[in-house]
Write a protein that holds these residues in place. Structure first.
Motif, PDB file in Angstrom:
ATOM      1  N   THR A  32       9.597   5.929   2.949  1.00  0.00           N
ATOM      2  CA  THR A  32       8.828   7.158   3.160  1.00  0.00           C
ATOM      3  C   THR A  32       9.457   8.223   2.280  1.00  0.00           C
ATOM      4  O   THR A  32      10.668   8.452   2.351  1.00  0.00           O
ATOM      5  N   SER A  33       8.633   8.856   1.451  1.00  0.00           N
ATOM      6  CA  SER A  33       9.158   9.886   0.548  1.00  0.00           C
ATOM      7  C   SER A  33       9.314  11.214   1.276  1.00  0.00           C
ATOM      8  O   SER A  33       8.771  11.408   2.372  1.00  0.00           O
ATOM      9  N   ALA A  34      10.023  12.121   0.644  1.00  0.00           N
ATOM     10  CA  ALA A  34      10.209  13.465   1.212  1.00  0.00           C
ATOM     11  C   ALA A  34       8.878  14.188   1.373  1.00  0.00           C
ATOM     12  O   ALA A  34       8.719  15.038   2.245  1.00  0.00           O
ATOM     13  N   GLU A  35       7.895  13.842   0.522  1.00  0.00           N
ATOM     14  CA  GLU A  35       6.560  14.451   0.601  1.00  0.00           C
ATOM     15  C   GLU A  35       5.691  13.803   1.677  1.00  0.00           C
ATOM     16  O   GLU A  35       4.597  14.270   1.960  1.00  0.00           O
ATOM     17  N   PHE A  70       0.833  -1.197   0.000  1.00  0.00           N
ATOM     18  CA  PHE A  70       0.000   0.000   0.000  1.00  0.00           C
ATOM     19  C   PHE A  70       0.866   1.245   0.000  1.00  0.00           C
ATOM     20  O   PHE A  70       2.021   1.212   0.412  1.00  0.00           O
ATOM     21  N   VAL A  71       0.256   2.352  -0.412  1.00  0.00           N
ATOM     22  CA  VAL A  71       0.853   3.678  -0.242  1.00  0.00           C
ATOM     23  C   VAL A  71      -0.143   4.484   0.584  1.00  0.00           C
ATOM     24  O   VAL A  71      -1.310   4.598   0.209  1.00  0.00           O
ATOM     25  N   ALA A  72       0.334   5.005   1.699  1.00  0.00           N
ATOM     26  CA  ALA A  72      -0.498   5.844   2.566  1.00  0.00           C
ATOM     27  C   ALA A  72      -0.108   7.309   2.339  1.00  0.00           C
ATOM     28  O   ALA A  72       1.076   7.634   2.204  1.00  0.00           O
ATOM     29  N   TYR A  73      -1.103   8.160   2.300  1.00  0.00           N
ATOM     30  CA  TYR A  73      -0.913   9.601   2.146  1.00  0.00           C
ATOM     31  C   TYR A  73      -1.409  10.275   3.426  1.00  0.00           C
ATOM     32  O   TYR A  73      -2.596  10.554   3.565  1.00  0.00           O
ATOM     33  N   ILE A 103      -1.496  13.246   6.595  1.00  0.00           N
ATOM     34  CA  ILE A 103      -1.288  14.670   6.825  1.00  0.00           C
ATOM     35  C   ILE A 103       0.191  14.800   7.194  1.00  0.00           C
ATOM     36  O   ILE A 103       0.671  14.140   8.126  1.00  0.00           O
ATOM     37  N   PHE A 104       0.937  15.601   6.434  1.00  0.00           N
ATOM     38  CA  PHE A 104       2.391  15.633   6.574  1.00  0.00           C
ATOM     39  C   PHE A 104       2.837  15.923   8.009  1.00  0.00           C
ATOM     40  O   PHE A 104       3.784  15.317   8.508  1.00  0.00           O
ATOM     41  N   GLU A 105       2.158  16.838   8.672  1.00  0.00           N
ATOM     42  CA  GLU A 105       2.537  17.200  10.045  1.00  0.00           C
ATOM     43  C   GLU A 105       2.319  16.040  11.028  1.00  0.00           C
ATOM     44  O   GLU A 105       2.849  16.068  12.130  1.00  0.00           O
ATOM     45  N   LYS A 106       1.583  15.041  10.630  1.00  0.00           N
ATOM     46  CA  LYS A 106       1.291  13.883  11.492  1.00  0.00           C
ATOM     47  C   LYS A 106       2.013  12.618  11.007  1.00  0.00           C
ATOM     48  O   LYS A 106       1.646  11.512  11.371  1.00  0.00           O
ATOM     49  N   LEU A 107       3.047  12.792  10.195  1.00  0.00           N
ATOM     50  CA  LEU A 107       3.761  11.663   9.602  1.00  0.00           C
ATOM     51  C   LEU A 107       4.263  10.662  10.650  1.00  0.00           C
ATOM     52  O   LEU A 107       4.050   9.460  10.524  1.00  0.00           O
ATOM     53  N   THR A 108       4.903  11.138  11.683  1.00  0.00           N
ATOM     54  CA  THR A 108       5.435  10.254  12.724  1.00  0.00           C
ATOM     55  C   THR A 108       4.317   9.473  13.406  1.00  0.00           C
ATOM     56  O   THR A 108       4.437   8.266  13.639  1.00  0.00           O
ATOM     57  N   GLU A 109       3.220  10.141  13.703  1.00  0.00           N
ATOM     58  CA  GLU A 109       2.070   9.490  14.345  1.00  0.00           C
ATOM     59  C   GLU A 109       1.489   8.399  13.445  1.00  0.00           C
ATOM     60  O   GLU A 109       1.175   7.303  13.909  1.00  0.00           O
ATOM     61  N   VAL A 110       1.365   8.675  12.164  1.00  0.00           N
ATOM     62  CA  VAL A 110       0.798   7.704  11.226  1.00  0.00           C
ATOM     63  C   VAL A 110       1.737   6.507  11.065  1.00  0.00           C
ATOM     64  O   VAL A 110       1.295   5.355  11.051  1.00  0.00           O
ATOM     65  N   LYS A 111       3.035   6.755  10.963  1.00  0.00           N
ATOM     66  CA  LYS A 111       3.992   5.653  10.848  1.00  0.00           C
ATOM     67  C   LYS A 111       3.913   4.732  12.069  1.00  0.00           C
ATOM     68  O   LYS A 111       3.954   3.510  11.931  1.00  0.00           O
ATOM     69  N   LYS A 112       3.778   5.318  13.231  1.00  0.00           N
ATOM     70  CA  LYS A 112       3.656   4.508  14.453  1.00  0.00           C
ATOM     71  C   LYS A 112       2.362   3.705  14.429  1.00  0.00           C
ATOM     72  O   LYS A 112       2.339   2.524  14.798  1.00  0.00           O
ATOM     73  N   ILE A 137       3.968   7.007   2.421  1.00  0.00           N
ATOM     74  CA  ILE A 137       4.502   5.856   3.141  1.00  0.00           C
ATOM     75  C   ILE A 137       4.187   4.588   2.344  1.00  0.00           C
ATOM     76  O   ILE A 137       3.018   4.302   2.059  1.00  0.00           O
ATOM     77  N   VAL A 138       5.220   3.826   1.999  1.00  0.00           N
ATOM     78  CA  VAL A 138       5.054   2.553   1.309  1.00  0.00           C
ATOM     79  C   VAL A 138       5.224   1.451   2.351  1.00  0.00           C
ATOM     80  O   VAL A 138       6.241   1.409   3.053  1.00  0.00           O
ATOM     81  N   PHE A 139       4.221   0.574   2.455  1.00  0.00           N
ATOM     82  CA  PHE A 139       4.290  -0.488   3.464  1.00  0.00           C
ATOM     83  C   PHE A 139       3.581  -1.737   2.984  1.00  0.00           C
ATOM     84  O   PHE A 139       2.834  -1.715   2.010  1.00  0.00           O
ATOM     85  N   THR A 140       3.861  -2.836   3.669  1.00  0.00           N
ATOM     86  CA  THR A 140       3.192  -4.104   3.374  1.00  0.00           C
ATOM     87  C   THR A 140       2.441  -4.592   4.599  1.00  0.00           C
ATOM     88  O   THR A 140       2.764  -4.235   5.737  1.00  0.00           O
TER      89      THR A 140
END
Length: 95
Positions: free
Chosen positions: A44-47, A17-20, A22-31, A50-53
Motif C-alpha cells: 500500500t503506497s503512501a497515497e 491489480f492496483v486499487a485506487y 477513496i483515501f479516507e476509506k483505505l482501511t475499509e477497502v483493504k478489509k 493498494i497492490v494485490f493479487t
C-alpha cells in the motif's frame, strides 16, 4: 461447452491489480479486498494505492472475484496489471 471449462481443476490463475480507493476509506477497502477468497495485499503506497493479487481456478473465477472488489463503493478505480495461467497437470508430471 462452457460447463467443461468451469469444471476444469488443473488450471491455476493468478492476477495482480492496483486499487485506487477513496483515501479516507483505505482501511475499509483493504478489509473488503482481503475478505474475498484467494486475495492477498502485497503493498500500500503512501497515497493509498493498494497492490494485490487474486488466485483462482479459471478466468471466470478471477473475473467474479475482481467484480466483487471493483464494485465496492469506496474504490475509484481498479487496474489489472498481470494475469498468469499455469496448467498444473503438466507441472505435476515434471516433478
Amino acid at each position: 461447452m462452457t460447463k467443461n471449462n468451469e469444471s476444469r481443476t488443473d488450471e491455476y490463475h493468478v492476477a495482480s491489480f492496483v486499487a485506487y480507493p477513496i483515501f479516507e476509506k483505505l482501511t475499509e477497502v483493504k478489509k473488503a479486498i482481503t475478505t474475498v477468497d484467494g486475495t492477498e495485499i502485497h503493498a500500500t503506497s503512501a497515497e493509498g494505492k493498494i497492490v494485490f493479487t487474486i488466485e483462482g481456478h479459471s478466468y471466470k473465477d478471477i473475473g467474479n472475484k475482481m467484480d466483487t472488489i471493483r464494485n465496492h463503493k469506496c474504490i475509484i478505480n481498479l487496474s489489472p496489471v498481470y494475469h498468469q495461467i499455469l496448467d498444473e497437470s503438466t507441472d505435476s508430471d515434471s516433478n
